[in-house]
Each structure stands twice: as structure tokens, then as C-alpha cells.
Design a protein around this motif. Structure first.
Motif, PDB file in Angstrom:
ATOM      1  N   ILE A 134       0.844  -1.200   0.000  1.00 27.44           N
ATOM      2  CA  ILE A 134       0.000   0.000   0.000  1.00 27.44           C
ATOM      3  C   ILE A 134       0.876   1.245   0.000  1.00 27.44           C
ATOM      4  O   ILE A 134       0.627   2.199  -0.751  1.00 27.44           O
ATOM      5  N   VAL A 135       1.908   1.228   0.813  1.00 27.34           N
ATOM      6  CA  VAL A 135       2.800   2.387   0.910  1.00 27.34           C
ATOM      7  C   VAL A 135       3.578   2.578  -0.387  1.00 27.34           C
ATOM      8  O   VAL A 135       3.742   3.706  -0.867  1.00 27.34           O
ATOM      9  N   MET A 136       4.050   1.476  -0.985  1.00 26.92           N
ATOM     10  CA  MET A 136       4.804   1.580  -2.237  1.00 26.92           C
ATOM     11  C   MET A 136       3.945   2.141  -3.369  1.00 26.92           C
ATOM     12  O   MET A 136       4.363   3.052  -4.092  1.00 26.92           O
ATOM     13  N   ILE A 137       2.742   1.614  -3.525  1.00 23.42           N
ATOM     14  CA  ILE A 137       1.860   2.063  -4.609  1.00 23.42           C
ATOM     15  C   ILE A 137       1.435   3.514  -4.389  1.00 23.42           C
ATOM     16  O   ILE A 137       1.502   4.342  -5.305  1.00 23.42           O
ATOM     17  N   GLY A 138       0.999   3.828  -3.182  1.00 28.06           N
ATOM     18  CA  GLY A 138       0.603   5.206  -2.889  1.00 28.06           C
ATOM     19  C   GLY A 138       1.760   6.177  -3.022  1.00 28.06           C
ATOM     20  O   GLY A 138       1.601   7.280  -3.559  1.00 28.06           O
ATOM     21  N   GLY A 139       2.934   5.774  -2.540  1.00 23.25           N
ATOM     22  CA  GLY A 139       4.111   6.629  -2.654  1.00 23.25           C
ATOM     23  C   GLY A 139       4.505   6.877  -4.101  1.00 23.25           C
ATOM     24  O   GLY A 139       4.876   7.989  -4.476  1.00 23.25           O
ATOM     25  N   PHE A 140       4.397   5.840  -4.941  1.00 19.35           N
ATOM     26  CA  PHE A 140       4.746   5.998  -6.354  1.00 19.35           C
ATOM     27  C   PHE A 140       3.770   6.938  -7.064  1.00 19.35           C
ATOM     28  O   PHE A 140       4.189   7.818  -7.821  1.00 19.35           O
ATOM     29  N   ILE A 141       2.486   6.747  -6.818  1.00 19.41           N
ATOM     30  CA  ILE A 141       1.483   7.615  -7.455  1.00 19.41           C
ATOM     31  C   ILE A 141       1.697   9.068  -7.037  1.00 19.41           C
ATOM     32  O   ILE A 141       1.704   9.981  -7.873  1.00 19.41           O
ATOM     33  N   LEU A 142       1.894   9.281  -5.740  1.00 20.37           N
ATOM     34  CA  LEU A 142       2.134  10.642  -5.267  1.00 20.37           C
ATOM     35  C   LEU A 142       3.443  11.204  -5.807  1.00 20.37           C
ATOM     36  O   LEU A 142       3.533  12.398  -6.113  1.00 20.37           O
TER      37      LEU A 142
END
Length: 190
Positions: free
Chosen positions: A96-104
Motif C-alpha cells: 500500500i505504501v509503495m503504490i501510494g508513494g509511487f502515485i504521489l
């Protein structure tokens, strides 16, 4: 499995055991990351909200990147609040953190590029106007005059642009850092 005998037949009940995998996040680093991202996001929201208000007062059109970066910074605040909620639920997953961090990171980087172009772009950009009208102005106005007040306001706006760039750059670096950190948490618990 538990079994019971009822009138000559055997009934089996299945017990469901829920196993929750817990990841070990570095608390100090994660808290520092959330604090810095909240500071960067709130600064960008505040500065660009002020710029939008100034544009409206002057009756000028609002550039697309003001509401864009306000929206991206608001999404970042929401993401930090989501992470806090997941931490309190003990459900913070590295994916969750990786995907959200990448999108942001991608959204944040677009805003950072636009701010860079505005600060160091061609003649007529914010940076060239600030250098010409504010920082290179000699003599600098002094005393309680409207000219001094106008110069101080211009200087404040130029420094606000510089602060947005600085915190935009810090935010982009920290978004890369959270992706690396979440990958390390995932690998360490494998």
C-alpha cells in the motif's frame, strides 16, 4: 477440528484461524517521514491558496498549476492520514505504501517541474521578474512608504515561490525514500 455425534451421524465443525502477518516498520523514520510530508504539503497548500486569492483579487486568471499542486498536496495529507489509520489498525502493508508513494511521487514531480520552469524559465518567468524587480533592486526602499510596503510584499511572494520549490524538492526526495523504506520492510520480513 471438533466433532460431535448426533443420532448416529458424525458432524465436523471447521474452525477458522485468522493469521495476520505483521510487518516491522522503523518507527522513527516513518514518523519523521510523515512529519516532513505534512509540513511540505501544508506549506504548498497555504502558499498556493494565498496565490489563488491574490489572483482573484487582481481579477487575473488562475494558472492551472495552482489548483493542481493544491490538489496533489491535499492527496498527500490524505495519504498520511490513511497511513496513520492503518498503523492504528495494525494493517500497514508495504505494498500500500509503495503504490501510494509511487502515485504521489509522479504527481508531485509534475508540480515540481512546473515550479522549476516558473522559477528558472525564460525571461518573464517568476524567477526573472523576482531577480529584476526585487532582489537586484538598488537602492532598496526604506521607511514607512507604500513603495517599501509594495517591495516587501513582492519579496515575500518571491520567497514563497522559493519555499514551494524547496519543499517540493524535499517532498519528492521523501516520496522516493518511503518507497525504498517500504521495500526494505517487505524484504526484511520475507
Amino acid at each position: 477440528m471438533a466433532s460431535t455425534v448426533t443420532s448416529g451421524s458424525l458432524v465436523y465443525e471447521r474452525r477458522v484461524v485468522e493469521r495476520i502477518h505483521k510487518y516491522h516498520w522503523p518507527a522513527v523514520q516513518l514518523n519523521l517521514w510523515m512529519l516532513v510530508m505534512l509540513i511540505a504539503s501544508c506549506l504548498i497548500i497555504g502558499v498556493f491558496a494565498t496565490f489563488v486569492q491574490v489572483q482573484e483579487v487582481f481579477g487575473l486568471p488562475i494558472p492551472w498549476y495552482f489548483p493542481y499542486y493544491i490538489t496533489v498536496a491535499s492527496l498527500c495529507v490524505f495519504f498520511v492520514l490513511l497511513l496513520l489509520w492503518l498503523i492504528f489498525q495494525r494493517r500497514l502493508l508495504p505494498s500500500i505504501v509503495m503504490i501510494g508513494g509511487f502515485i504521489l511521487f509522479v504527481l508531485w514531480l509534475v508540480g515540481l517541474i512546473v515550479i522549476s520552469i516558473q522559477l528558472w524559465g525564460p525571461a518573464g518567468s517568476v524567477g526573472s521578474d523576482c531577480n529584476r524587480l526585487v532582489f537586484d533592486r538598488n537602492p532598496k526602499p526604506v521607511g514607512p512608504t507604500l513603495d517599501t510596503l509594495a517591495w516587501l510584499q513582492q519579496k515575500s511572494m518571491c520567497q514563497s515561490w522559493q519555499a514551494v520549490f524547496a519543499f517540493g524538492l524535499i517532498g519528492a526526495i521523501f516520496l522516493l525514500w518511503i518507497m525504498v523504506m517500504s521495500y526494505q520492510v517487505f524484504v526484511d520480513d520475507s
